[in-house]
Design a protein around this motif. Structure first.
Motif, PDB file in Angstrom:
ATOM      1  N   GLU A 165      21.835 -24.034 -12.731  1.00 10.03           N
ATOM      2  CA  GLU A 165      23.310 -23.959 -12.678  1.00 10.03           C
ATOM      3  C   GLU A 165      23.721 -24.979 -11.559  1.00 10.03           C
ATOM      4  OE1 GLU A 165      26.532 -20.551 -11.811  1.00 10.03           O
ATOM      5  OE2 GLU A 165      24.951 -19.848 -12.875  1.00 10.03           O
TER       6      GLU A 165
ATOM      7  N   THR B  84      30.143 -27.344 -10.008  1.00  3.61           N
ATOM      8  CA  THR B  84      31.163 -27.407 -11.161  1.00  3.61           C
ATOM      9  C   THR B  84      32.139 -29.046 -10.832  1.00  3.61           C
ATOM     10  OG1 THR B  84      32.726 -26.665 -12.376  1.00  3.61           O
ATOM     11  CG2 THR B  84      33.061 -26.219 -10.294  1.00  3.61           C
TER      12      THR B  84
ATOM     13  N   ARG C 100      38.915 -32.595 -21.914  1.00  6.04           N
ATOM     14  CA  ARG C 100      38.947 -32.769 -20.397  1.00  6.04           C
ATOM     15  C   ARG C 100      37.967 -31.502 -19.834  1.00  6.04           C
ATOM     16  NH1 ARG C 100      44.236 -31.948 -18.760  1.00  6.04           N
ATOM     17  NH2 ARG C 100      43.685 -32.750 -16.593  1.00  6.04           N
TER      18      ARG C 100
ATOM     19  N   ASP D  98      34.588 -31.894 -17.635  1.00  7.82           N
ATOM     20  CA  ASP D  98      34.325 -31.319 -16.475  1.00  7.82           C
ATOM     21  C   ASP D  98      33.215 -30.114 -16.307  1.00  7.82           C
ATOM     22  OD1 ASP D  98      36.547 -32.692 -15.278  1.00  7.82           O
ATOM     23  OD2 ASP D  98      37.833 -30.806 -14.913  1.00  7.82           O
ATOM     24  N   ASP D  99      33.140 -29.752 -17.443  1.00  6.48           N
ATOM     25  CA  ASP D  99      31.807 -28.670 -17.397  1.00  6.48           C
ATOM     26  C   ASP D  99      31.448 -28.390 -18.859  1.00  6.48           C
ATOM     27  OD1 ASP D  99      29.947 -26.394 -17.113  1.00  6.48           O
ATOM     28  OD2 ASP D  99      31.235 -25.936 -15.130  1.00  6.48           O
TER      29      ASP D  99
ATOM     30  N   THR E 255      31.674 -14.927 -16.598  1.00  7.70           N
ATOM     31  CA  THR E 255      32.153 -15.724 -15.445  1.00  7.70           C
ATOM     32  C   THR E 255      30.888 -16.135 -14.865  1.00  7.70           C
ATOM     33  OG1 THR E 255      32.270 -13.873 -13.739  1.00  7.70           O
ATOM     34  CG2 THR E 255      34.200 -14.295 -15.098  1.00  7.70           C
ATOM     35  N   PHE E 256      30.895 -17.150 -13.980  1.00  7.80           N
ATOM     36  CA  PHE E 256      29.338 -17.744 -13.526  1.00  7.80           C
ATOM     37  C   PHE E 256      29.639 -17.507 -11.979  1.00  7.80           C
ATOM     38  CE2 PHE E 256      30.595 -20.023 -17.379  1.00  7.80           C
ATOM     39  CZ  PHE E 256      29.418 -20.152 -17.926  1.00  7.80           C
TER      40      PHE E 256
ATOM     41  N   LEU F   9      28.410 -19.294  -9.684  1.00 13.12           N
ATOM     42  CA  LEU F   9      28.761 -20.244  -8.695  1.00 13.12           C
ATOM     43  C   LEU F   9      30.176 -20.859  -8.955  1.00 13.12           C
ATOM     44  CD1 LEU F   9      25.602 -22.382  -8.521  1.00 13.12           C
ATOM     45  CD2 LEU F   9      26.535 -20.832  -6.777  1.00 13.12           C
ATOM     46  N   GLY F  10      31.020 -20.101  -9.888  1.00 13.83           N
ATOM     47  CA  GLY F  10      32.195 -20.477 -10.414  1.00 13.83           C
ATOM     48  C   GLY F  10      32.374 -22.001 -11.107  1.00 13.83           C
ATOM     49  N   ARG F  11      32.563 -21.826 -12.223  1.00 12.58           N
ATOM     50  CA  ARG F  11      32.529 -23.066 -13.292  1.00 12.58           C
ATOM     51  C   ARG F  11      33.904 -23.170 -13.578  1.00 12.58           C
ATOM     52  NH1 ARG F  11      26.677 -23.679 -15.291  1.00 12.58           N
ATOM     53  NH2 ARG F  11      27.336 -26.054 -15.354  1.00 12.58           N
ATOM     54  N   VAL F  12      35.093 -23.412 -12.567  1.00  9.69           N
ATOM     55  CA  VAL F  12      36.250 -23.635 -13.392  1.00  9.69           C
ATOM     56  C   VAL F  12      36.354 -25.043 -13.834  1.00  9.69           C
ATOM     57  CG1 VAL F  12      37.576 -21.980 -12.170  1.00  9.69           C
ATOM     58  CG2 VAL F  12      37.119 -24.243 -11.281  1.00  9.69           C
ATOM     59  N   PHE F  13      37.228 -25.748 -14.615  1.00 17.74           N
ATOM     60  CA  PHE F  13      37.429 -27.010 -15.002  1.00 17.74           C
ATOM     61  C   PHE F  13      38.318 -27.635 -13.927  1.00 17.74           C
ATOM     62  CE2 PHE F  13      36.922 -24.550 -18.937  1.00 17.74           C
ATOM     63  CZ  PHE F  13      35.740 -24.797 -19.484  1.00 17.74           C
ATOM     64  N   GLY F  14      37.707 -28.328 -12.989  1.00 22.62           N
ATOM     65  CA  GLY F  14      38.314 -28.892 -11.765  1.00 22.62           C
ATOM     66  C   GLY F  14      39.481 -29.645 -11.971  1.00 22.62           C
ATOM     67  N   ASN F  15      39.631 -30.506 -12.872  1.00 19.43           N
ATOM     68  CA  ASN F  15      40.676 -31.461 -13.220  1.00 19.43           C
ATOM     69  C   ASN F  15      41.682 -30.873 -13.940  1.00 19.43           C
ATOM     70  OD1 ASN F  15      40.042 -33.997 -11.684  1.00 19.43           O
ATOM     71  ND2 ASN F  15      38.108 -33.633 -12.628  1.00 19.43           N
ATOM     72  N   LEU F  16      41.469 -29.602 -14.435  1.00 21.02           N
ATOM     73  CA  LEU F  16      42.488 -29.039 -15.377  1.00 21.02           C
ATOM     74  C   LEU F  16      43.510 -28.163 -14.433  1.00 21.02           C
ATOM     75  CD1 LEU F  16      40.562 -30.017 -17.590  1.00 21.02           C
ATOM     76  CD2 LEU F  16      40.847 -27.923 -18.797  1.00 21.02           C
TER      77      LEU F  16
ATOM     78  N   ILE G 235      42.069 -22.664 -21.993  1.00 23.99           N
ATOM     79  CA  ILE G 235      40.727 -22.844 -22.620  1.00 23.99           C
ATOM     80  C   ILE G 235      40.264 -21.413 -22.939  1.00 23.99           C
ATOM     81  CG2 ILE G 235      38.340 -23.535 -22.160  1.00 23.99           C
ATOM     82  CD1 ILE G 235      40.064 -26.069 -22.695  1.00 23.99           C
TER      83      ILE G 235
ATOM     84  N   PRO H 274      45.769 -28.572 -10.135  1.00 24.15           N
ATOM     85  CA  PRO H 274      44.608 -28.853 -10.708  1.00 24.15           C
ATOM     86  C   PRO H 274      43.598 -27.692  -9.832  1.00 24.15           C
ATOM     87  CG  PRO H 274      45.122 -30.478  -9.359  1.00 24.15           C
ATOM     88  CD  PRO H 274      46.399 -29.802  -9.465  1.00 24.15           C
TER      89      PRO H 274
ATOM     90  N   TYR I 155      40.647 -27.861  -8.774  1.00 22.63           N
ATOM     91  CA  TYR I 155      39.934 -28.212  -7.630  1.00 22.63           C
ATOM     92  C   TYR I 155      40.707 -27.985  -6.358  1.00 22.63           C
ATOM     93  CZ  TYR I 155      42.352 -32.708  -7.239  1.00 22.63           C
ATOM     94  OH  TYR I 155      43.240 -33.688  -6.700  1.00 22.63           O
TER      95      TYR I 155
ATOM     96  N   GLU J  88      38.709 -17.979 -12.893  1.00 24.73           N
ATOM     97  CA  GLU J  88      37.597 -17.654 -13.836  1.00 24.73           C
ATOM     98  C   GLU J  88      37.710 -16.448 -14.695  1.00 24.73           C
ATOM     99  OE1 GLU J  88      33.446 -19.053 -14.108  1.00 24.73           O
ATOM    100  OE2 GLU J  88      33.414 -18.702 -12.138  1.00 24.73           O
TER     101      GLU J  88
ATOM    102  N   ARG K 250      40.740 -16.555 -17.132  1.00 23.28           N
ATOM    103  CA  ARG K 250      40.094 -17.310 -18.560  1.00 23.28           C
ATOM    104  C   ARG K 250      39.380 -16.819 -19.381  1.00 23.28           C
ATOM    105  NH1 ARG K 250      36.305 -22.286 -17.179  1.00 23.28           N
ATOM    106  NH2 ARG K 250      34.978 -20.760 -16.603  1.00 23.28           N
TER     107      ARG K 250
END
Ligand code: ATP
Ligand code: MG
Lengths: 607, 282
Positions: free
Chosen positions: A293, A296, A490, A494-495, B88-89, B91-98, B106, B167, B169, B180, B183
């Motif tokens: 993992e 992100t 997008r 991003d991921d 959810t993850f 380590l936190g996997r959000v879409f940084g630029n969204l 999403i 965003p 990030y 997260e 989402r």
């Protein structure tokens, strides 16, 4: 039968040369997870240093080898220290783009210093051949084999028995753990770049002697071959790279034996695509492993895009639209027409590389598909030019997406390699498929642009046409970005793992992006074909792919207005400053490097 | 209905090896509708790997995963999301630029209907066309989802709503974790997997998160929770499962598991890590 032995010997010798490049790539990938696209340029530099040593300084062979290895190692150290180390903490796309930029700068510097014309590089060895079984072998073959085996032994001893070598192995197994144990990563990087460059430089010199010719086109070929061999062996796997290289040498040699010389590269790239599809971790990869993992959103730089008000865009568009009514010179219009054509390509690439994160290095292939389709439709089937151009766009969308689809499950640097190879395959197919594409002769007499029966001959009508097409494509792309597809693209960029976990199919959305982007690029190529009236397999080359990439980075990844602004800037500014053509690519490379280092989000910001 | 006999999620002999290491070792588990089970265990016990196997991000070497009676072993994560499994993850996997809004939208992707007609072969092309043309049905659907997202974000009080267009990030760590979860909720999941939702949160934030999870449970959502903070685990869970070195070493109500000598030994054996560390820090 004797010739088969010759082909085998030839394959192994050439494989040995590839191994010298591929081992360097594997070392670098091992410790920094980076595919060094500048490796071929070092090989080129090595060849030319060899030429200077042999032809001008008349050094004896052993000294030549030492001089080349030392000088190339210095180049490698400089690249590491000034090109890549400053990017250590930046996003993953940064070092990838940096090595591409460095490669272009080095190639251009060599070209400007030595002129692009080929030169002879004498081998300094007696010209005799020994009988060996049913085949023959010359002293140069033995030298190459000797250098290959000696280097392998030296490398083995270094990695196995020296302290620094131990650090290199530790860092390539687990970089973070190695750092915690006090391994100095900068020293390790220096070591691998120095070694990789020395091997690459010597390899370039040997190849120059082998064919008794060196020229600046060697660089890209060497990068491609080295990368193919490395990926076949499993990225980062040093012994794998050696075996992959020998395999590649044999496949090429036998391919040439059966089908002829012009198919040599085609086999290399097909081998790459097959391996990437069937065994993306290489032939010798261990059992399947999910990547651990990661953190992100680290592929592209986060940024806030500059918001340009709509009225300002409308005013700018209106000014450009009425420009031909003013007494502007033909030269200005011509320059802007080029900018609009590049703008369409940049729109396509900014969607694919910026919005979806698939950094394509073979985008010029989409131009070529569009151009050939449109030219052939109008010439052989007498389709009206307007429709033919649309046909070119559709063909580019369909065929481009189909060709690129094997790379949809790859990530990051691998996508760039695959697209580079697919781009080369397209141009090789164009070269060899004479029945349809007329092969090396190219297509001449392509009818000029016309719309509803009216020929667009005058510069202003061509200007309006290309400007209008670009504006329509830009508006459509802007609309796409505000739809659910924009956010889906997008999100994948991003991921991709989180995106899949929320139901986004990578194949589906990457295909849609390539379909949309392929259409824009194909239309650009189609229009270009009718403007140039003559095209061949070299009209749309890697330089244009890199130029488009620079435009995209300059404007801001994924940024529609940025792509157009970047095109006008990169086409227009060299004209304004009257920069000679041969310096332009050098400048594009430098611009790319400076951007990656100092303004990774580009002028208008990533979207 | 026959369906009622099946547990929501049922794992049998689930195993995943990485080279010589067995990260998940023959795990059995049954999760009933509306139940909340916590999985605890020291670092490296295999909890996250188990989540990856259930959500299709990784494939097991042996064993089966059943979801509402259907065998879903080895299905792709896309398919499983469409079936109603959200996660959810760690380590936190959000879409940084969204933006926050787009991140949560999403989450609702699998519920798009108007813009994603279920037509074979040309479906994707229709989707492209509809995205560009945007007939009123597509606009209405998008509008409805946006309202829904706002309602979901409102569950986090004033944490996310004022930042809806920022965003991801640029958010604080805790807020990214919240995004997260928002989402995941936007997917309208039937099964929700939370991987350490309070990692890195301070006590106030942890308490808020605990209240939210309790609310979701009260609404009838079926939840699988990985959590190191034992306090929270004890309060929320119907049952607790303890993993160590890939194996399930204990299972039962929180109080019972907590005093199980095997569990205590597992934590001590790994030094001051995982739950022990978190506990003493709290
Ligand atoms: N992709 C992978 N490749 C190799 N080993 C892995 C991989 N993913 C996990 N592991 C190993 O599997 C074991 C279990 O890891 P996992 O992440 O599931 O533990 P965890 O219980 O979630 O721990 P934590 O509490 O630290 O999150 C660890 O030893 C880990 O190193
Ligand atoms: Mg975990």
């Amino acid at each position: 039968m004797s010739s088969w032995l010759d082909y085998t010997i030839n394959g192994l010798i050439v494989g040995n040369v590839y191994a010298l490049v591929a081992v360097g790539l594997a070392l670098i990938f091992g410790v920094s997870r980076l595919i060094n696209f500048a490796q071929g340029s070092i090989y080129l530099v090595g060849a030319y240093i060899g030429w200077v040593a042999v032809v001008q300084l008349h050094t004896p062979l052993p000294l030549t080898i030492i001089v080349v290895a030392a000088a190339a190692a210095v180049v490698g150290l400089v690249i590491e220290r000034f090109g890549l180390r400053p990017l250590q903490n930046s996003v993953r796309i940064a070092p990838l783009l940096a090595t591409i930029g460095i490669s272009f700068v080095l190639d251009q510097l060599v070209m400007l210093t030595f002129s692009p014309n080929p030169r002879a590089l004498p081998s300094q060895l007696p010209d005799v051949r020994f009988q060996l079984g049913g085949g023959t072998i010359g002293p140069l073959d033995l030298l190459i084999a000797g250098v290959g085996i000696t280097s392998a032994l030296l490398l083995f001893v270094f990695l196995r028995y020296s302290k620094l070598g131990w650090a290199v192995r530790a860092a390539s197994q687990d970089r973070d753990a190695a750092m915690q144990m006090g391994v100095d990563v900068n020293r390790v990087n220096q070591a691998v770049f120095g070694i990789a460059a020395a091997l690459g430089g010597v390899s370039g010199m040997l190849v120059g002697m082998y064919y008794n010719q060196i020229d600046t086109a060697m660089s890209l070929q060497a990068t491609l071959k080295g990368v193919v061999a490395e990926v076949v062996g499993g990225a980062g796997n040093v012994p794998g790279a050696v075996i992959g290289s020998l395999l590649l040498g044999l496949v090429e040699s036998y391919g040439v034996a059966v089908f002829g010389t012009s198919y040599r590269n085609l086999f290399a790239f097909l081998l790459l695509v097959v391996v990437l599809v069937l065994r993306p971790n290489g032939l010798f990869a261990s059992a399947r492993q999910a990547p651990p993992e990661p953190l992100t959103g680290t592929f592209i730089a986060p940024s806030r895009p500059v918001r340009i008000p709509r009225w300002a865009l409308a005013v700018a568009a209106a000014i450009f639209a009425v420009l031909p009514f003013f007494p502007v010179s033909f030269y200005v219009l011509q320059t802007l027409i080029n900018a609009w054509l590049l703008g369409m390509l940049a729109l396509s690439l900014t969607l694919v590389a910026g919005t979806v994160g698939q950094v394509s290095l073979g985008h010029a292939a989409l131009l070529a598909i569009g151009a050939y389709t449109s030219a052939l439709l109008s010439l052989t089937l007498s389709v009206p030019v307007g429709l033919a151009v649309i046909g070119g766009g559709l063909m580019s969308a369909a065929l481009g997406t189909l060709l690129i689809s094997p790379s949809f499950r790859l990530r990051g640097h691998y996508v760039s390699i695959a697209t580079l190879a697919i781009g080369e395959i397209v141009s090789l197919v164009i070269l060899n498929w004479e029945g349809v594409t007329r092969g090396p002769i190219g297509i001449s007499g392509i009818p000029p642009l016309s719309l509803f029966g009216y020929d667009l001959i005058s510069p202003s009508s061509v200007y309006w046409f290309s400007f209008a097409v670009m504006v329509v494509l830009a508006l459509l792309q802007g609309r796409l970005l505000t739809s659910h597809l924009g956010r889906s693209f997008r999100a994948i960029r991003d991921d991709d793992i989180a995106a899949r976990a929320y139901g986004l199919s990578l194949n589906r959305y990457k295909s849609l992006a390539f379909i949309f982007g392929g259409f824009a690029a194909g239309v650009s190529g189609g229009i270009a074909a009718h403007l140039y009236s003559y095209i061949n397999h070299e009209t749309f080359n890697t330089q244009q792919s890199i130029l488009a990439l620079t435009v995209v980075i300059l404007g801001g990844l994924g940024n529609v207005v940025g792509a157009i602004l970047g095109s006008v800037a990169l086409v227009g500014l060299p004209e304004v400053f009257r920069i000679a053509a041969e310096y332009r690519i050098l400048i594009y490379g430098i611009v790319l490097l400076l951007l990656v280092r100092f303004r990774p989000q580009g002028l208008l910001g990533t979207i | 209905m026959a369906e009622q006999h099946y547990p929501m999620l049922s794992l049998r002999g689930l195993t995943r090896r990485f080279g010589g290491l067995t990260a998940v070792d023959a795990i059995d588990l049954d999760l009933a509708r509306g139940e909340l089970i916590s999985i605890i265990g020291p670092n490296g016990a295999g909890k996250t790997t188990l989540f990856n196997l259930v959500t299709g991000l990784d494939r097991p070497d042996a064993g089966t995963v059943r979801f509402e009676g259907q065998d879903i072993t080895g299905l792709s994560p896309e398919r499983l999301a469409a079936e109603g499994i959200a996660r959810t993850f760690q380590l936190g996997r959000v879409f940084g630029n969204l933006s926050v809004m787009d991140n949560v939208l999403i989450g609702a992707h699998t519920r798009l209907r108007a813009v994603k007609p279920a037509v074979p072969v040309i479906g994707p092309l229709l989707e492209l066309g509809l995205a560009l043309l945007r007939p009123s049905s597509v606009k209405a659907e998008e509008e409805r989802l946006r309202e829904e997202v706002k309602a979901i974000l409102a569950r986090f009080g004033e944490r996310l709503l004022p930042r809806i267009d920022q965003p991801a990030y640029s958010l604080s760590y805790a807020n990214r974790r919240r995004v997260e979860i928002a989402r995941a909720l936007a997917l309208k999941p039937r099964l929700l997997l939370l991987d350490e939702p309070t990692a890195g949160m301070n006590p106030t934030e942890t308490a808020e998160m605990q209240a939210l999870v309790a609310e979701l449970k009260a609404e009838g959502l079926t939840i699988l929770l990985i959590e190191h903070k034992l306090e929270m685990v004890m309060r929320l869970s119907d049952r607790v499962i303890v993993m160590d070195e890939g194996k399930k070493i204990a299972e039962g109500p929180g109080e019972v598991v907590r005093t199980d000598p095997k569990v205590i030994e597992a934590y001590l054996g790994h030094g001051l890590s995982g739950a022990a560390e978190q506990e003493s820090a709290a």
